[in-house]
Write a protein that holds these residues in place. Structure first.
Motif, PDB file in Angstrom:
ATOM      1  N   LEU A  75      34.444  37.087  27.066  1.00 52.41           N
ATOM      2  CA  LEU A  75      35.720  37.461  27.664  1.00 52.41           C
ATOM      3  C   LEU A  75      35.746  38.946  27.986  1.00 52.41           C
ATOM      4  O   LEU A  75      36.232  39.356  29.031  1.00 52.41           O
ATOM      5  N   GLN A  76      35.210  39.767  27.079  1.00 54.38           N
ATOM      6  CA  GLN A  76      35.147  41.203  27.333  1.00 54.38           C
ATOM      7  C   GLN A  76      34.256  41.489  28.533  1.00 54.38           C
ATOM      8  O   GLN A  76      34.556  42.358  29.342  1.00 54.38           O
ATOM      9  N   ALA A  77      33.166  40.773  28.663  1.00 55.87           N
ATOM     10  CA  ALA A  77      32.265  40.966  29.802  1.00 55.87           C
ATOM     11  C   ALA A  77      32.972  40.628  31.102  1.00 55.87           C
ATOM     12  O   ALA A  77      32.824  41.336  32.103  1.00 55.87           O
ATOM     13  N   ILE A  78      33.762  39.548  31.117  1.00 59.94           N
ATOM     14  CA  ILE A  78      34.503  39.182  32.322  1.00 59.94           C
ATOM     15  C   ILE A  78      35.527  40.255  32.656  1.00 59.94           C
ATOM     16  O   ILE A  78      35.699  40.622  33.809  1.00 59.94           O
ATOM     17  N   GLU A  79      36.209  40.802  31.619  1.00 55.22           N
ATOM     18  CA  GLU A  79      37.173  41.866  31.862  1.00 55.22           C
ATOM     19  C   GLU A  79      36.483  43.096  32.435  1.00 55.22           C
ATOM     20  O   GLU A  79      36.990  43.729  33.352  1.00 55.22           O
ATOM     21  N   LEU A  80      35.323  43.459  31.895  1.00 58.24           N
ATOM     22  CA  LEU A  80      34.573  44.594  32.422  1.00 58.24           C
ATOM     23  C   LEU A  80      34.117  44.322  33.839  1.00 58.24           C
ATOM     24  O   LEU A  80      34.158  45.204  34.695  1.00 58.24           O
ATOM     25  N   ASP A  81      33.662  43.098  34.097  1.00 58.27           N
ATOM     26  CA  ASP A  81      33.250  42.730  35.449  1.00 58.27           C
ATOM     27  C   ASP A  81      34.414  42.845  36.418  1.00 58.27           C
ATOM     28  O   ASP A  81      34.254  43.304  37.537  1.00 58.27           O
ATOM     29  N   LEU A  82      35.610  42.422  35.995  1.00 57.54           N
ATOM     30  CA  LEU A  82      36.778  42.491  36.859  1.00 57.54           C
ATOM     31  C   LEU A  82      37.136  43.939  37.146  1.00 57.54           C
ATOM     32  O   LEU A  82      37.391  44.304  38.291  1.00 57.54           O
ATOM     33  N   THR A  83      37.104  44.789  36.142  1.00 58.14           N
ATOM     34  CA  THR A  83      37.411  46.200  36.346  1.00 58.14           C
ATOM     35  C   THR A  83      36.409  46.832  37.303  1.00 58.14           C
ATOM     36  O   THR A  83      36.780  47.563  38.219  1.00 58.14           O
ATOM     37  N   SER A  84      35.143  46.532  37.122  1.00 51.51           N
ATOM     38  CA  SER A  84      34.111  47.057  38.022  1.00 51.51           C
ATOM     39  C   SER A  84      34.317  46.534  39.437  1.00 51.51           C
ATOM     40  O   SER A  84      34.190  47.287  40.404  1.00 51.51           O
ATOM     41  N   ALA A  85      34.636  45.262  39.556  1.00 48.71           N
ATOM     42  CA  ALA A  85      34.861  44.670  40.876  1.00 48.71           C
ATOM     43  C   ALA A  85      36.093  45.272  41.542  1.00 48.71           C
ATOM     44  O   ALA A  85      36.097  45.508  42.750  1.00 48.71           O
ATOM     45  N   GLN A  86      37.128  45.521  40.747  1.00 45.58           N
ATOM     46  CA  GLN A  86      38.323  46.132  41.315  1.00 45.58           C
ATOM     47  C   GLN A  86      37.998  47.492  41.904  1.00 45.58           C
ATOM     48  O   GLN A  86      38.421  47.816  43.011  1.00 45.58           O
ATOM     49  N   ASN A  87      37.233  48.284  41.177  1.00 47.83           N
ATOM     50  CA  ASN A  87      36.898  49.617  41.651  1.00 47.83           C
ATOM     51  C   ASN A  87      35.899  49.589  42.796  1.00 47.83           C
ATOM     52  O   ASN A  87      36.052  50.295  43.782  1.00 47.83           O
ATOM     53  N   ALA A  88      34.854  48.782  42.671  1.00 45.35           N
ATOM     54  CA  ALA A  88      33.782  48.782  43.664  1.00 45.35           C
ATOM     55  C   ALA A  88      34.118  47.966  44.903  1.00 45.35           C
ATOM     56  O   ALA A  88      33.683  48.304  46.000  1.00 45.35           O
ATOM     57  N   VAL A  89      34.877  46.906  44.746  1.00 43.15           N
ATOM     58  CA  VAL A  89      35.124  46.001  45.868  1.00 43.15           C
ATOM     59  C   VAL A  89      36.581  46.039  46.312  1.00 43.15           C
ATOM     60  O   VAL A  89      36.875  46.331  47.475  1.00 43.15           O
ATOM     61  N   GLY A  90      37.492  45.739  45.411  1.00 41.94           N
ATOM     62  CA  GLY A  90      38.907  45.628  45.775  1.00 41.94           C
ATOM     63  C   GLY A  90      39.483  46.896  46.365  1.00 41.94           C
ATOM     64  O   GLY A  90      40.112  46.873  47.435  1.00 41.94           O
TER      65      GLY A  90
ATOM     66  N   TYR B 292      44.923  42.503  42.873  1.00 41.99           N
ATOM     67  CA  TYR B 292      44.686  43.941  42.801  1.00 41.99           C
ATOM     68  C   TYR B 292      44.524  44.519  44.216  1.00 41.99           C
ATOM     69  O   TYR B 292      45.137  45.532  44.558  1.00 41.99           O
ATOM     70  N   THR B 293      43.724  43.853  45.034  1.00 41.41           N
ATOM     71  CA  THR B 293      43.426  44.337  46.384  1.00 41.41           C
ATOM     72  C   THR B 293      44.659  44.319  47.276  1.00 41.41           C
ATOM     73  O   THR B 293      44.940  45.305  47.976  1.00 41.41           O
ATOM     74  N   ILE B 294      45.423  43.238  47.251  1.00 37.42           N
ATOM     75  CA  ILE B 294      46.594  43.152  48.130  1.00 37.42           C
ATOM     76  C   ILE B 294      47.672  44.143  47.703  1.00 37.42           C
ATOM     77  O   ILE B 294      48.415  44.654  48.543  1.00 37.42           O
ATOM     78  N   THR B 295      47.751  44.460  46.430  1.00 42.33           N
ATOM     79  CA  THR B 295      48.708  45.466  45.971  1.00 42.33           C
ATOM     80  C   THR B 295      48.393  46.809  46.617  1.00 42.33           C
ATOM     81  O   THR B 295      49.297  47.503  47.097  1.00 42.33           O
ATOM     82  N   ILE B 296      47.125  47.167  46.655  1.00 39.65           N
ATOM     83  CA  ILE B 296      46.732  48.430  47.289  1.00 39.65           C
ATOM     84  C   ILE B 296      47.023  48.378  48.785  1.00 39.65           C
ATOM     85  O   ILE B 296      47.537  49.343  49.366  1.00 39.65           O
ATOM     86  N   ILE B 297      46.707  47.260  49.427  1.00 41.24           N
ATOM     87  CA  ILE B 297      46.962  47.122  50.861  1.00 41.24           C
ATOM     88  C   ILE B 297      48.449  47.258  51.155  1.00 41.24           C
ATOM     89  O   ILE B 297      48.849  47.970  52.089  1.00 41.24           O
ATOM     90  N   ARG B 298      49.283  46.609  50.358  1.00 43.10           N
ATOM     91  CA  ARG B 298      50.736  46.699  50.581  1.00 43.10           C
ATOM     92  C   ARG B 298      51.231  48.136  50.432  1.00 43.10           C
ATOM     93  O   ARG B 298      52.100  48.575  51.187  1.00 43.10           O
TER      94      ARG B 298
END
Length: 123
Positions: free
Chosen positions: A19-34, A82-88
């Protein structure tokens, strides 16, 4: 009884670390992709491009084409939110509700590809 307790303890350690790995992956994805996808999308929209062209521009200027995501619908949903919040916040005045729905479908399709990256790579 001790074996059952030990097995439950080991299971809980493995489960919580995944679960921690998924959370870290999500944070990384948010920064790198989203974040980058949102910024590039808004950059194109502010220049007057259509939502379709802006989506393609954002896709071509982010890591979304190259990353591999966990095969987890919640992961992609959280990344989209996360991504749509930034776009809005950055360019919401340039995007209609219909365009936002189309963008969501586009993002989910690309997220699905990223979740199954091995199926799309040559062997």
């Amino acid at each position: 009884m001790k074996i059952i307790v030990l097995a439950l303890f080991i299971f809980s350690l493995v489960h919580s670390s995944s679960l921690q790995a998924i959370e870290l992956d999500l944070t990384s994805a948010q920064n790198a992709v989203g974040k980058r996808f949102a910024n590039k999308f808004c950059e194109a929209k502010k220049e007057g491009f259509s939502s379709d062209s802006s989506s393609e521009f954002a896709l071509n200027n982010t890591y979304l084409k190259f990353v591999a995501f966990p095969d987890d619908e919640k992961f992609i949903k959280n990344l989209w939110e996360y991504t749509i919040t930034i776009i809005r916040e950055d360019c919401g005045e340039y995007i209609s509700e219909t365009e936002e729905n189309n963008l969501k479908e586009f993002f989910e399709e690309e997220g699905e590809i990223a979740s199954n990256r091995s199926l799309y790579l040559p062997h």
